[in-house]
Scaffold this motif. Structure first.
Motif, short mmCIF file in Angstrom:
data_model
loop_
_atom_site.label_atom_id
_atom_site.label_comp_id
_atom_site.label_asym_id
_atom_site.label_seq_id
_atom_site.Cartn_x
_atom_site.Cartn_y
_atom_site.Cartn_z
N ALA A 135 0.83 -1.21 0.00
CA ALA A 135 0.00 0.00 0.00
C ALA A 135 0.87 1.26 0.00
O ALA A 135 0.62 2.21 -0.75
CB ALA A 135 -0.93 -0.01 1.21
N LEU A 136 1.90 1.26 0.84
CA LEU A 136 2.76 2.45 0.91
C LEU A 136 3.49 2.66 -0.42
O LEU A 136 3.55 3.78 -0.94
CB LEU A 136 3.77 2.31 2.06
CG LEU A 136 4.74 3.48 2.17
CD1 LEU A 136 3.99 4.79 2.44
CD2 LEU A 136 5.77 3.25 3.26
N ILE A 137 4.02 1.58 -0.97
CA ILE A 137 4.75 1.72 -2.23
C ILE A 137 3.79 2.14 -3.35
O ILE A 137 4.11 2.98 -4.17
CB ILE A 137 5.48 0.39 -2.57
CG1 ILE A 137 6.67 0.25 -1.61
CG2 ILE A 137 5.95 0.37 -4.02
CD1 ILE A 137 7.38 -1.06 -1.65
N GLN A 138 2.59 1.57 -3.34
CA GLN A 138 1.60 1.94 -4.34
C GLN A 138 1.29 3.44 -4.29
O GLN A 138 1.22 4.10 -5.32
CB GLN A 138 0.31 1.14 -4.12
CG GLN A 138 -0.95 1.75 -4.74
CD GLN A 138 -0.89 1.84 -6.25
OE1 GLN A 138 -0.14 1.12 -6.89
NE2 GLN A 138 -1.66 2.75 -6.82
N TRP A 139 1.11 3.99 -3.09
CA TRP A 139 0.71 5.41 -3.03
C TRP A 139 1.90 6.35 -3.13
O TRP A 139 1.76 7.51 -3.51
CB TRP A 139 -0.18 5.68 -1.81
CG TRP A 139 -1.53 5.10 -2.11
CD1 TRP A 139 -2.15 4.07 -1.47
CD2 TRP A 139 -2.40 5.47 -3.19
NE1 TRP A 139 -3.33 3.78 -2.08
CE2 TRP A 139 -3.52 4.61 -3.13
CE3 TRP A 139 -2.35 6.42 -4.21
CZ2 TRP A 139 -4.58 4.70 -4.05
CZ3 TRP A 139 -3.39 6.50 -5.12
CH2 TRP A 139 -4.48 5.65 -5.03
N TRP A 140 3.09 5.82 -2.80
CA TRP A 140 4.31 6.55 -3.14
C TRP A 140 4.37 6.70 -4.66
O TRP A 140 4.62 7.77 -5.20
CB TRP A 140 5.51 5.78 -2.58
CG TRP A 140 6.86 6.12 -3.12
CD1 TRP A 140 7.62 7.21 -2.77
CD2 TRP A 140 7.64 5.36 -4.05
NE1 TRP A 140 8.81 7.17 -3.45
CE2 TRP A 140 8.85 6.06 -4.23
CE3 TRP A 140 7.44 4.18 -4.75
CZ2 TRP A 140 9.86 5.59 -5.09
CZ3 TRP A 140 8.42 3.72 -5.59
CH2 TRP A 140 9.62 4.42 -5.76
N GLY B 187 3.13 10.78 -0.49
CA GLY B 187 2.27 9.63 -0.79
C GLY B 187 1.38 9.14 0.34
O GLY B 187 0.20 8.85 0.12
N PRO B 188 1.91 9.01 1.59
CA PRO B 188 1.08 8.42 2.65
C PRO B 188 -0.21 9.19 2.96
O PRO B 188 -1.04 8.68 3.70
CB PRO B 188 2.02 8.42 3.87
CG PRO B 188 3.40 8.44 3.29
CD PRO B 188 3.30 9.22 2.03
#
Lengths: 227, 486
Positions: free
Chosen positions: B204-209, B260-261
């Motif tokens: 999730a974090l990498i996706q929204w980054w 991103g977060p």
């Protein structure tokens, strides 16, 4: 500063290196600790990998783009825990490749939908959502009841996930077909008990029901709430 | 000071064929992508629009819409603008004709392949990163082709100094490459099905980054580069502040990455990461507005012309929406605001303010300026361009206002409690009430699409009245010093 920068503006390579360093900083600081700080994702006992049938059901969920309208992330607010169930914890998603938190609720959150309704509810709801929820804007998914579930890749999928750290044992991977048939048979029996006609146990809808009924249940909260 | 100046010429010509190719596909995919968006909007108002077809459900059509407008419409527009401006700014022909051709046609192949996959249900299931394994590899390949062609052209440049637009292009090429590679790192089961190596909260974090910086480095930095090249051209004014462009460039690219977060506030993401994302999102307001002000103030002294010139009108409104979106974004990143707005149509409205207003209108402004020059002629109809401007503007306003109302309504109804302590509304009640707003949104989208079609007609007529040329590269610098030094 202006003069130094003027010089920099003629140095294409140096400029590109500086840009690269600058854009890497933020990502590294935020992402790397998530892998090394153990407290970031506290492990939760009872959280297990998806069964082969649930895994296939999850892939159907992804295929149909359910995440475009449904989230799987209950936030820690009173209205959300009242509506959906306990708020979602990081440790519950460790086997989710990819994550399906979603970003929009055109329909309700689904993280705690597991065991909320009988199997037949989902069966009919996917056939015609408005039969169950008048006013719903969800499409009909009648092809799920017609399409045979493709299980030719299930073993390979489990092998790939094992490489990524999902703890499937070699025995589980070998016995995937049998396990799928057993679980699908159970859902078939329940649907028949609930008076659903014309059910076939080898259809995609069965796998999707298996997945949906599994969601959010690893922490056994429904059992805990029963008097 | 365009190419018709009687300056001495060198032996080579600019390659504008590639630019014309990208312009054509921008318009084509723009129409396709916006039609898909309009259809998806109608599906939310009338479920019957799903047509009981597996290929056209909202769940498959919406990714097609976002992929088409982001990678096909905006992508091609960026390439057209970059290929045109970099050649002029470097006073050289693009380094490799072969790479340019591979880039042009490879990108269209990717789009067609991706569209077929998405409608058939082959998807990675991550927003704006839906393309499947094989398409991801092709994207990587073509992006490398673009990068090599771009940096090779810089290496061949006859102007020592790299103009500010090029800094933004550099940031775009590097950052998108990093984001794409990390967010799509996966192991294939087949060419069309793979599992991402990250899982759960990390994924999730990498996706929204990735997701947030796709906005930052595909829908912002290249468009700021376009603004810095084409706005001074269209306004015939130098950039307002050179110093401001330096400051906002470096701070923008540094701060953007952290934000991103804010897409994951109040989720299971660790609190410290949420807080970092929120703080940097708030800081992002400053460099964003630095860019907006630098653009708007460049028009100082040309305000009179904004009344008559549709190109400047488009630029002014694009920059205004840029300013508005980059104000609304940080506000939505505050935890308590996100608590209300997250998961609602407010977010959809917010992203369309940036997409329709900033990205779309910048493309329109640039193309109305560019296409007559690509064909050595004048714009077919200034009047039609002005009608396009007003149709599009009204469309955006209808879209955004209806989504604000929808979002706040949803957010408040979801959290409403009755006096006995139970939830006031069932979920379906909060859905049914949105019907009229969904109609208004669809109307707004339809107007915007109608405007685009007017533009297509206008540009086709413009092209037909002229002749495609590849003008010679001037042998001596024709760069007006006023563009550089203010």
């Amino acid at each position: 500063m202006k003069k130094d920068h003027r010089w920099l503006e003629s140095q294409g390579v140096l400029m590109s290196v500086l840009v690269t360093v600058l854009v890497l900083v933020g990502g590294l600081v935020e992402i790397v600790p998530l892998y090394y700080v153990r407290s970031s994702v506290p492990p939760i006992e009872g959280v297990k990998p998806y069964t082969p049938l649930e895994l296939e059901g999850r892939d159907i969920y992804v295929r149909e783009g359910c995440y475009n309208c449904h989230s799987q992330m209950v936030r820690p607010f009173r209205d959300e825990t009242e509506r959906y169930g306990p708020y979602s914890k990081a440790g519950e998603f460790v086997y989710d490749h990819p994550f399906q938190f979603g970003s929009k609720r055109t329909g309700p959150d689904l993280h705690r939908v597991g065991a909320k309704y009988p199997d037949s509810w989902h069966y009919y709801h996917m056939l015609d959502p408005r039969q169950i929820v008048p006013g719903s804007v969800m499409p009909k998914y009648s092809w799920l009841h017609q399409n045979k579930l493709d299980t030719s890749l299930t073993k390979k999928k489990m092998q790939v996930l094992r490489k990524l750290g999902v703890p499937y044992t070699p025995e589980e991977i070998e016995g995937a077909q049998a396990a799928m048939q057993a679980q699908a048979g159970g859902i078939y029996d329940r649907l028949r008990e609930q008076k659903v006609e014309n059910v076939q146990s080898d259809r995609e809808i069965i796998a999707l029901i298996a997945y949906l009924q599994r969601l959010g249940g690893d922490i056994h909260w429904r059992e805990a709430q029963q008097p | 000071m365009n190419y018709t100046d009687p300056a001495p010429v060198s032996a080579e010509n600019y390659d504008d064929d590639t630019v014309r190719g990208f312009v054509f596909f921008t318009m084509f995919w723009g129409a396709v992508g916006m039609l898909a968006g309009l259809w998806a909007a109608l599906e939310l108002a009338f479920w019957q629009c799903n047509l009981e077809s597996p290929y056209l459900t909202f769940g498959r059509l919406r990714p097609l819409h976002t992929n088409a407008v982001i990678f096909a419409f905006s992508g091609n527009a960026i390439f057209a603008s970059v290929y045109y401006s970099v050649q002029r700014l470097c006073r050289t022909r693009t380094a490799s004709d072969l790479l340019s051709k591979v880039h042009l046609w490879g990108w269209q192949l990717i789009i067609v392949l991706d569209a077929v996959c998405l409608l058939s249900g082959f998807t990675d299931g991550k927003e704006y990163a839906e393309p499947v394994f094989i398409v991801d590899q092709l994207i990587t390949l073509i992006w490398v082709v673009f990068g090599v062609n771009f940096f090779w052209t810089l290496a061949r440049r006859r102007e020592k100094h790299l103009y500010v637009a090029i800094w933004f292009y550099i940031a775009t090429i590097i950052t998108i490459a990093v984001l794409h590679l990390v967010n799509n790192l996966s192991i294939p089961v087949t060419l069309f099905k793979s599992y991402i190596v990250w899982s759960g909260v990390q994924d999730a974090l990498i996706q929204w980054w990735y997701g947030h910086n796709a906005v930052g480095f595909l829908l912002t930095t290249p468009f700021l580069g376009m603004m810095y090249y084409y706005l001074p051209k269209a306004a015939e004014k130098p950039v307002y502040s050179y110093r401001l462009s330096i400051i906002h460039f470096w701070s923008l690219i540094f701060i953007y990455i952290w934000a991103g977060p804010h897409h994951l506030l109040y989720t299971a993401l660790p609190d410290w990461a949420q807080t970092l994302g929120m703080c940097f999102s708030l800081m992002l307001l400053a460099p964003s507005w630095g860019g907006m002000l630098n653009g708007l103030l460049t028009l100082k002294g040309a305000y009179e012309r904004v009344r008559t010139d549709p190109i400047l009108k488009f630029f002014v409104v694009a920059l205004t929406f840029y300013g508005m979106s980059t104000f609304e974004g940080p506000m939505l990143s505050i935890r308590s605001v996100s608590a209300l707005g997250h998961y609602t149509d407010w977010i959809v409205g917010h992203v369309h303010g940036g997409a329709l207003g900033w990205v779309g209108f910048t493309v329109f402004a640039v193309f109305y300026w560019l296409v007559p020059r690509l064909y050595g002629t004048r714009l077919y109809s200034t009047k039609l361009a002005t009608i396009h401007f007003w149709t599009g503007t009204i469309g955006i306003v209808l879209y955004m206002v209806s989504m604000w109302v929808t979002g706040v309504t949803q957010g408040l109804m979801w959290r409403a409690f009755s006096q006995d302590g139970s939830l006031t509304y069932s979920f379906i009640e909060t859905t049914k009430i949105l019907f009229p707003y969904y109609l208004v949104r669809a109307l707004g989208g339809a107007l915007y699409l109608a405007g685009l079609l007017m533009m297509v007609y206008n540009l086709v007529q413009t092209a037909r009245s002229g002749r495609a040329t590849n003008p010679p590269v001037p042998a001596e610098s024709v760069r007006p010093s006023r563009l550089e030094q203010v």
